[in-house]
Design an enzyme around this catalytic site. Sequence first.
Site, PDB file in Angstrom:
ATOM      1  N   LYS A  63     158.339  43.965  76.097  1.00 62.78           N
ATOM      2  CA  LYS A  63     157.884  42.616  75.760  1.00 62.78           C
ATOM      3  C   LYS A  63     156.897  42.159  76.813  1.00 62.78           C
ATOM      4  O   LYS A  63     157.022  42.528  77.983  1.00 62.78           O
ATOM      5  CB  LYS A  63     159.069  41.640  75.729  1.00 62.78           C
ATOM      6  CG  LYS A  63     158.813  40.405  74.884  1.00 62.78           C
ATOM      7  CD  LYS A  63     159.049  40.688  73.419  1.00 62.78           C
ATOM      8  CE  LYS A  63     158.800  39.479  72.554  1.00 62.78           C
ATOM      9  NZ  LYS A  63     159.274  39.703  71.181  1.00 62.78           N
ATOM     10  N   GLY A 108     163.672  25.488  58.779  1.00 67.24           N
ATOM     11  CA  GLY A 108     162.412  26.091  59.252  1.00 67.24           C
ATOM     12  C   GLY A 108     161.683  26.684  58.067  1.00 67.24           C
ATOM     13  O   GLY A 108     162.253  27.472  57.307  1.00 67.24           O
ATOM     14  N   GLY A 146     158.293  28.136  58.132  1.00 63.59           N
ATOM     15  CA  GLY A 146     157.059  28.800  58.556  1.00 63.59           C
ATOM     16  C   GLY A 146     157.015  30.175  57.930  1.00 63.59           C
ATOM     17  O   GLY A 146     157.522  30.391  56.825  1.00 63.59           O
ATOM     18  N   ASN A 147     156.459  31.127  58.655  1.00 64.51           N
ATOM     19  CA  ASN A 147     156.311  32.483  58.113  1.00 64.51           C
ATOM     20  C   ASN A 147     157.660  33.061  57.674  1.00 64.51           C
ATOM     21  O   ASN A 147     157.813  33.517  56.538  1.00 64.51           O
ATOM     22  CB  ASN A 147     155.639  33.374  59.156  1.00 64.51           C
ATOM     23  CG  ASN A 147     155.584  34.818  58.712  1.00 64.51           C
ATOM     24  OD1 ASN A 147     156.463  35.601  59.020  1.00 64.51           O
ATOM     25  ND2 ASN A 147     154.568  35.176  57.942  1.00 64.51           N
ATOM     26  N   GLY A 183     160.748  31.573  57.250  1.00 66.55           N
ATOM     27  CA  GLY A 183     161.489  30.753  56.280  1.00 66.55           C
ATOM     28  C   GLY A 183     160.887  30.823  54.880  1.00 66.55           C
ATOM     29  O   GLY A 183     161.610  30.954  53.885  1.00 66.55           O
TER      30      GLY A 183
HETATM   31  P1  NAD Z   1     156.433  29.523  62.390  1.00 69.52           P
HETATM   32  O1  NAD Z   1     155.767  28.837  63.524  1.00 69.52           O
HETATM   33  O2  NAD Z   1     155.603  30.124  61.309  1.00 69.52           O
HETATM   34  O3  NAD Z   1     157.441  28.487  61.670  1.00 69.52           O
HETATM   35  C1  NAD Z   1     158.398  27.747  62.328  1.00 69.52           C
HETATM   36  C2  NAD Z   1     158.931  26.688  61.358  1.00 69.52           C
HETATM   37  O4  NAD Z   1     160.009  25.981  61.979  1.00 69.52           O
HETATM   38  C3  NAD Z   1     157.894  25.640  60.965  1.00 69.52           C
HETATM   39  O5  NAD Z   1     158.022  25.361  59.592  1.00 69.52           O
HETATM   40  C4  NAD Z   1     158.303  24.416  61.774  1.00 69.52           C
HETATM   41  O6  NAD Z   1     157.937  23.200  61.150  1.00 69.52           O
HETATM   42  C5  NAD Z   1     159.807  24.591  61.774  1.00 69.52           C
HETATM   43  N1  NAD Z   1     160.487  23.822  62.816  1.00 69.52           N
HETATM   44  C6  NAD Z   1     160.117  23.619  64.104  1.00 69.52           C
HETATM   45  N2  NAD Z   1     161.004  22.824  64.721  1.00 69.52           N
HETATM   46  C7  NAD Z   1     161.949  22.518  63.798  1.00 69.52           C
HETATM   47  C8  NAD Z   1     163.124  21.743  63.813  1.00 69.52           C
HETATM   48  N3  NAD Z   1     163.507  21.098  64.926  1.00 69.52           N
HETATM   49  N4  NAD Z   1     163.855  21.676  62.683  1.00 69.52           N
HETATM   50  C9  NAD Z   1     163.493  22.304  61.557  1.00 69.52           C
HETATM   51  N5  NAD Z   1     162.390  23.058  61.481  1.00 69.52           N
HETATM   52  C10 NAD Z   1     161.627  23.158  62.581  1.00 69.52           C
HETATM   53  O7  NAD Z   1     157.406  30.589  63.040  1.00 69.52           O
HETATM   54  P2  NAD Z   1     158.039  31.892  62.376  1.00 69.52           P
HETATM   55  O8  NAD Z   1     157.135  33.033  62.636  1.00 69.52           O
HETATM   56  O9  NAD Z   1     158.483  31.587  60.985  1.00 69.52           O
HETATM   57  O10 NAD Z   1     159.310  32.081  63.335  1.00 69.52           O
HETATM   58  C11 NAD Z   1     160.502  31.328  63.140  1.00 69.52           C
HETATM   59  C12 NAD Z   1     161.625  32.011  63.908  1.00 69.52           C
HETATM   60  O11 NAD Z   1     161.732  33.350  63.473  1.00 69.52           O
HETATM   61  C13 NAD Z   1     161.397  32.078  65.422  1.00 69.52           C
HETATM   62  O12 NAD Z   1     162.643  31.997  66.067  1.00 69.52           O
HETATM   63  C14 NAD Z   1     160.819  33.463  65.620  1.00 69.52           C
HETATM   64  O13 NAD Z   1     161.065  33.965  66.937  1.00 69.52           O
HETATM   65  C15 NAD Z   1     161.624  34.233  64.582  1.00 69.52           C
HETATM   66  N6  NAD Z   1     160.990  35.499  64.210  1.00 69.52           N
HETATM   67  C16 NAD Z   1     159.811  35.515  63.526  1.00 69.52           C
HETATM   68  C17 NAD Z   1     159.217  36.738  63.211  1.00 69.52           C
HETATM   69  C18 NAD Z   1     157.943  36.802  62.432  1.00 69.52           C
HETATM   70  O14 NAD Z   1     157.469  37.928  62.176  1.00 69.52           O
HETATM   71  N7  NAD Z   1     157.389  35.696  61.985  1.00 69.52           N
HETATM   72  C19 NAD Z   1     159.833  37.941  63.607  1.00 69.52           C
HETATM   73  C20 NAD Z   1     161.047  37.886  64.302  1.00 69.52           C
HETATM   74  C21 NAD Z   1     161.612  36.654  64.597  1.00 69.52           C
END
Ligand code: NAD
Length: 421
Positions: free
Chosen positions: A107, A219, A221-222, A224
């Site tokens: 990392k 959540g 984002g990507n 969710g």
């Molecule tokens: P992202 O930035 O695309 O989305 C995050 C989402 O969480 C957004 O919709 C944001 O509005 C929401 N959010 C933020 N604070 C919040 C709160 N207090 N209550 C409710 N919703 C809230 O991020 P992502 O890529 O979807 O990642 C989300 C999680 O998944 C993180 O913990 C990340 O480490 C983990 N993750 C993501 C990936 C990936 O490939 N995208 C891979 C492994 C782990």
Amino acid sequence: MSHTTRDPYEEAKKELKQAVEILGLSDEVYEILSVPERITRVSIPVKMDDGSIKVFTGWRSQHNSALGPYKGGVRYHPDVHEHEVIALSMWMTWKNSLAQLPYGGGKGGIKVDPHKLSPGELERLSRKYFEMISKVVGIDEDIPAPDVYTNPQTMAWYMDEFSRLKGFHAFGVVTGKPLILGGLQTRVISTGHGTAVVAAEAAKKVLGGIEGKTVAIQGFGNAGQFAAKSLSEMGAIIVAVSDSKGGIFNSKGLNVDKLIDVKLKTGSVVNYSDVEKKIGTKDPLYLDVDVLIPAALENQITVENADQVKAKVIAEAANGPTTPDGEEILTKKGIVVVPDILANAGGVIVSHIEWVNNRMGGWLKEEEVKARLEEKMTNSFNAVWDFWQNKLDTSKYNMRTAAYALAVKRVYDAMKLRGRI
Ligand code: NAD
């Protein structure tokens, strides 16, 4: 993990210690695995747009390479610190091991708020960081990828800088690249889709299937969005979602495609109109649903609120959404938690396919990628489930413990076979 006062490295070591004890391994094994094999810290001088020079601190932690080259993302965040990077690299070792990828764990991070830099400053910072760690990364040494606030563009700069330094086209030195530079379309859906696959597997074991079952997601984002899309395509009913601005609920189910459209166009799910009621950002955690997907932040289910959780299955798309004391309560309540190192491995699984494809000169068909992702996620889930049910006392240990033990065991076996211990 970055927004917490807990020391993630101390937590990672505790989890390792428990796994080592369960497996009956020696203290020496714990000693070896509790520290990274190498940590590189660099001071990165960057010429800013106004002509001044600023120095940023960056790290690359390479935890264990028994299973293959190190693999894991690079995050840009003002709160990044050495212990966080080490802990994240250790978790990558377990995640890669569990997914049976030929990778160890790594990392990286830079302590910076990327939103305060111009595109030119960001490019110069990214290129200089990669140049400074270029002696310890490589196609067969260590393969970085995007993490918090880094993206395909960052990977394109890394790849170009490395190729320039080495004098050949090193597409496989990073993954999560733009499509035109050897990235894969499926990478976009990979984490959320992978979470949906394991949530459905858990539902099969615990609820008799996923069809018709209710799902709440924190959540959007990507991770969710694509978990929601895949689960609704599997016949589940998405009754609630939230993002940082608030949440929505409809007992008859939300139309996920429309919801994604609203989120993309307006910035929040709260602007979706066909709802029974508006709810808070944390409310999805407390609804009486079959499946809960935390897909936002770390430390959401804690000792303070775990007793309010009613879901029967939780699949952790987010990293670290459940604290250890919170999980103790969930375990007592009989809630099955599919842990993050298993449930959000879809991203690194597709990264591995991207790396293989780069080495083959772009041979794979995109359609093959999704099927491989599903196969890997299903196999990983079943391996952990069987280990938990058949090798551990299920009244004492949960699925997370089983996942850690299995992951550590594979790394131990590889170290032993290589003659490292
Ligand atoms: P992202 O930035 O695309 O989305 C995050 C989402 O969480 C957004 O919709 C944001 O509005 C929401 N959010 C933020 N604070 C919040 C709160 N207090 N209550 C409710 N919703 C809230 O991020 P992502 O890529 O979807 O990642 C989300 C999680 O998944 C993180 O913990 C990340 O480490 C983990 N993750 C993501 C990936 C990936 O490939 N995208 C891979 C492994 C782990």
